[in-house]
Design an enzyme around this catalytic site. Structure first.
Site, PDB file in Angstrom:
ATOM      1  N   CYS A  33       5.496  -2.005   6.760  1.00 25.45           N
ATOM      2  CA  CYS A  33       5.585  -1.340   5.458  1.00 25.45           C
ATOM      3  C   CYS A  33       4.457  -0.317   5.278  1.00 25.45           C
ATOM      4  CB  CYS A  33       5.534  -2.418   4.377  1.00 25.45           C
ATOM      5  SG  CYS A  33       5.208  -1.824   2.727  1.00 25.45           S
ATOM      6  N   CYS A  36       2.570  -0.464   1.957  1.00 22.00           N
ATOM      7  CA  CYS A  36       1.651  -1.608   1.872  1.00 22.00           C
ATOM      8  C   CYS A  36       0.242  -1.208   2.313  1.00 22.00           C
ATOM      9  CB  CYS A  36       2.152  -2.770   2.724  1.00 22.00           C
ATOM     10  SG  CYS A  36       3.703  -3.465   2.150  1.00 22.00           S
TER      11      CYS A  36
END
Length: 110
Positions: A33, A36
């Site tokens: 991700c 993230c």
């Protein structure tokens, strides 16, 4: 791992989150991700700033399907601010540092 942020898994969730004496910010993330990675500094900053009244943990979603399902994490990054078994606040997607601090201030000023 950054200062003040514990990495947990499904097996630890009960002890680390549900039985914690302080509210707990659970940060759900994934290695794949990109957003993230953008949120990690804000999570670390929150752990540092609120260390006296908040516990911060991070949980990778892929190896921990039980907690992901239980707390209805639909996308990452995701946050769940918890006190015992109650979700005080939740958020999906990137939250910048200011928004995160506002969210925490709102719920921790008790």
């Amino acid at each position: 791992m950054s200062e003040g942020v514990n990495i947990i898994n499904d097996a630890d969730f009960d002890k680390e989150v549900l039985q914690a004496e302080k509210p707990v910010l659970v940060y759900f993330w994934a290695t794949w991700c990109g957003p993230c990675k953008l949120m990690s500094p804000a999570i670390s900053a929150a752990a540092e700033k609120y260390s006296d009244k908040l516990k911060v943990v991070k949980m990778e979603v892929d190896p921990n399907p039980v907690s992901v399902k239980q707390y209805q994490v639909e996308g990452v990054p995701a946050l769940r601010l918890m006190q015992g078994d109650k979700v005080l606040a939740s958020s999906e997607g990137v939250v910048n540092k200011d928004k995160l601090m506002n969210l925490l201030d709102t719920h921790l000023s008790i």
